[in-house]
Design a protein around this motif. Structure first.
Motif, PDB file in Angstrom:
ATOM      1  N   GLY A  88      47.263  31.303  44.192  1.00  7.08           N
ATOM      2  CA  GLY A  88      46.043  31.375  45.002  1.00  7.08           C
ATOM      3  C   GLY A  88      44.859  31.937  44.220  1.00  7.08           C
ATOM      4  O   GLY A  88      43.750  31.396  44.257  1.00  7.08           O
ATOM      5  N   VAL A  89      45.103  33.036  43.486  1.00 11.60           N
ATOM      6  CA  VAL A  89      44.014  33.616  42.685  1.00 11.60           C
ATOM      7  C   VAL A  89      43.548  32.636  41.627  1.00 11.60           C
ATOM      8  O   VAL A  89      42.340  32.453  41.379  1.00 11.60           O
ATOM      9  CB  VAL A  89      44.493  34.934  42.046  1.00 11.60           C
ATOM     10  N   PHE A  90      44.505  31.950  40.976  1.00  7.27           N
ATOM     11  CA  PHE A  90      44.151  30.996  39.919  1.00  7.27           C
ATOM     12  C   PHE A  90      43.310  29.859  40.471  1.00  7.27           C
ATOM     13  O   PHE A  90      42.291  29.483  39.886  1.00  7.27           O
ATOM     14  CB  PHE A  90      45.449  30.459  39.290  1.00  7.27           C
ATOM     15  N   VAL A  91      43.715  29.315  41.619  1.00  9.76           N
ATOM     16  CA  VAL A  91      42.982  28.171  42.184  1.00  9.76           C
ATOM     17  C   VAL A  91      41.578  28.586  42.608  1.00  9.76           C
ATOM     18  O   VAL A  91      40.603  27.854  42.366  1.00  9.76           O
ATOM     19  CB  VAL A  91      43.776  27.592  43.385  1.00  9.76           C
ATOM     20  N   VAL A  92      41.445  29.745  43.222  1.00  7.31           N
ATOM     21  CA  VAL A  92      40.105  30.195  43.668  1.00  7.31           C
ATOM     22  C   VAL A  92      39.157  30.345  42.476  1.00  7.31           C
ATOM     23  O   VAL A  92      38.014  29.875  42.493  1.00  7.31           O
ATOM     24  CB  VAL A  92      40.236  31.512  44.453  1.00  7.31           C
ATOM     25  N   ILE A  93      39.629  30.996  41.421  1.00  5.19           N
ATOM     26  CA  ILE A  93      38.745  31.228  40.263  1.00  5.19           C
ATOM     27  C   ILE A  93      38.422  29.910  39.569  1.00  5.19           C
ATOM     28  O   ILE A  93      37.285  29.672  39.125  1.00  5.19           O
ATOM     29  CB  ILE A  93      39.398  32.223  39.297  1.00  5.19           C
ATOM     30  N   VAL A  94      39.388  29.029  39.461  1.00  7.03           N
ATOM     31  CA  VAL A  94      39.127  27.737  38.828  1.00  7.03           C
ATOM     32  C   VAL A  94      38.106  26.947  39.627  1.00  7.03           C
ATOM     33  O   VAL A  94      37.206  26.304  39.065  1.00  7.03           O
ATOM     34  CB  VAL A  94      40.441  26.954  38.666  1.00  7.03           C
ATOM     35  N   LEU A  95      38.254  26.958  40.972  1.00  2.00           N
ATOM     36  CA  LEU A  95      37.267  26.245  41.797  1.00  2.00           C
ATOM     37  C   LEU A  95      35.865  26.823  41.626  1.00  2.00           C
ATOM     38  O   LEU A  95      34.886  26.077  41.546  1.00  2.00           O
ATOM     39  CB  LEU A  95      37.705  26.311  43.265  1.00  2.00           C
ATOM     40  N   LEU A  96      35.770  28.156  41.555  1.00  2.00           N
ATOM     41  CA  LEU A  96      34.460  28.767  41.337  1.00  2.00           C
ATOM     42  C   LEU A  96      33.890  28.371  39.970  1.00  2.00           C
ATOM     43  O   LEU A  96      32.696  28.103  39.825  1.00  2.00           O
ATOM     44  CB  LEU A  96      34.577  30.289  41.439  1.00  2.00           C
TER      45      LEU A  96
END
Length: 499
Positions: free
Chosen positions: A44-52
């Motif tokens: 979840g943390v990885f996906v959020v930061i990548v999307l940002l």
């Protein structure tokens, strides 16, 4: 569903406070197992930061960089020319110092502001064109200051040691604007550097020359007033003439004194001789020659008798006796007698008298001449003393005139040289050559890929950190191997724990 050690925890019993006091010991294999338990949090943390990161990368636009270069050599404007005097005249900096100076001029805020004002704020920053058009004068100045900083951030100036080339680059989303800004910067730089390095020093030199000329006029007035007030035409010539006149007067004075002493000595000698010389003397007197005549007559008579008589005749002997007697009287002087004589003024006395009169006149004349020479020497000395009193003031005025005249001459020459240098420099900058003008770049550069890569790396790092934090914050011993290492006891069996 998690499993716990049967030796460390009673089923359905919350951990006691003493469980927290035991520090768990993990092996590298434990980290893999425990992090795998936190995979959903990490994902979840990885996906959020990548999307940002992807969202931020999509906002980045391509920038086009225009490039240009300058060739810089040592120019006349860098040769040191002192305003006054010759101290350090001709000193020049080295090439690196010249390059650094030109780089500072290229990066100056004044030059960037000139570019903005020449091209127009709205043309360089189209996004803020409407805001600039409707802004107040104070707001426009503020926007220009911000634009100047923005141009500085997009402008790069590169130099290298022992290299006369300066490389410039300017980045902008619009390639045409990048080209125009950089070329305008070069054009304004050539104008701005001339006004900065050469400047308007001629006005300063001209003002200084006028000031010296004014002081010189005042000094000339004081100088002429000094000469006319003291009845001096040419101080140096007058002093030289008086010095020569003094030497001549002294020489003539001493010569006159010597002549006077000579004439006075001769006059004293003549007067002494005159006192001993009689006024009158016998001019001439006649001698009585009758005895001589009679003796001659007797000798003639004897010769006549000898014609008739023999030498021993009586008449001849009688004549011989008379002749002998008369010769004896003549030889003894008994027959001498005074004749006629004449007396009158003594010629020697008259000569001495005339010489005395001449010497007396000469002595009187020499005394008058000596008095005149003494007066002349005194007058000349007085005038020399007066000139000696005036000489300090004259020397001061002369020095002021000479110094001011030299300064006026030097500053006039300097003014003409500066004017000629400004005219030649205004025609072009021979020591600055544009090697390459900026052209509109055809390809741009974007930071999307670097941003995406950094976002992926940062997302992975952040997810790993979140998993580690969550793992370490869980209570108890998470794996049987960790429990065995921590407690120093073997784990014989494990059982699942249902919540």
């Amino acid at each position: 569903m998690s499993t716990t050690s049967a030796w460390t925890r009673v089923p359905h019993e919350p951990p006691s406070r003493s469980d927290w006091a035991v520090r768990a010991r993990y092996a590298p294999t434990d980290f893999v197992t425990l992090l795998w338990r936190e995979r959903f949090l990490m994902l979840g943390v990885f996906v959020v930061i990548v999307l940002l990161g992807v969202a931020f990368a999509t906002t980045l636009k391509k920038t086009y960089t225009a490039n240009s270069s300058l060739f810089v050599r040592l120019g006349q404007e860098y040769v040191y020319e002192p305003r006054a005097g010759d101290a350090a005249r001709g000193a020049v900096p080295d090439v690196d110092q010249v390059i650094q100076s030109e780089s500072e001029i290229l990066g100056s805020g004044e030059l960037r502001e000139r570019v903005i004002r020449k091209l127009g704020y709205g043309k360089i920053f189209p996004a803020s064109a409407a805001k600039y058009a409707s802004a107040s004068p104070e707001g426009k100045r503020k926007l220009i200051a911000e634009g100047r900083d923005a141009v500085a951030r997009s402008l790069k100036i590169e130099t290298a040691p022992d290299n006369s080339i300066i490389r410039l680059s300017y980045s902008n989303p619009d390639p045409q604007i990048a080209e125009k800004v950089l070329n305008t910067l070069l054009e304004e730089y050539l104008i701005y550097r001339r006004s900065l390095l050469i400047g308007t020093g001629g006005n300063v030199v001209e003002r200084q020359r006028d000031l010296f000329a004014q002081k010189l006029a005042e000094t000339d007035t004081a100088y002429q007033a000094f000469l006319s007030g003291n009845d001096i035409g040419d101080f140096a010539a007058q002093k030289s003439a008086l010095t020569q006149l003094q030497a001549q007067a002294e020489s003539q004075k001493y010569a006159t004194q010597a002549q006077l002493q000579d004439r006075m000595g001769r006059l004293a000698a003549v007067q002494a001789e005159l006192a001993r010389t009689p006024v009158e003397t016998v001019l001439y007197r006649d001698s009585d020659m009758s005895a001589s005549s009679k003796l001659a007559q007797l000798k003639l008579d004897r010769e006549g008798l000898l014609a008739r008589y023999r030498p021993d005749a009586q008449p001849v002997r009688d004549v011989d006796a008379q002749i002998a007697q008369l010769e004896q009287g003549v030889s003894s002087g008994r027959t001498n007698g005074d004749g006629a004589r004449r007396s009158g003024p003594n010629p020697i006395w008259q000569t001495l008298q005339s010489t005395r009169n001449d010497l007396t006149a000469e002595v009187a004349a020499l005394q008058q001449s000596l008095a005149a020479y003494n007066q002349q020497v005194e007058d000349v000395n007085q005038r020399l003393l007066r000139l000696a009193e005036l000489e300090p003031t004259f020397n001061q005025l002369s020095r002021d005139r000479d110094v001011l005249s030299s300064n006026v001459r030097d500053f006039t020459v300097k003014e003409q040289q500066d004017e000629a240098q400004r005219q030649m420099s205004a025609e072009g900058s021979d020591n600055i050559r544009i090697v390459q003008r900026a052209v509109a770049p055809s390809t741009g550069k974007s930071l999307q890929k670097p941003v995406l890569i950094l976002a992926l790396l940062f997302a992975a790092f952040t997810a790993a950190c979140a998993g580690l934090v969550r793992m370490l914050l869980r209570p108890g011993l998470q794996t049987p191997a960790s429990a065995a290492r921590t407690l120093g006891l073997p784990v014989l069996a494990t059982a699942s724990l249902k919540r």
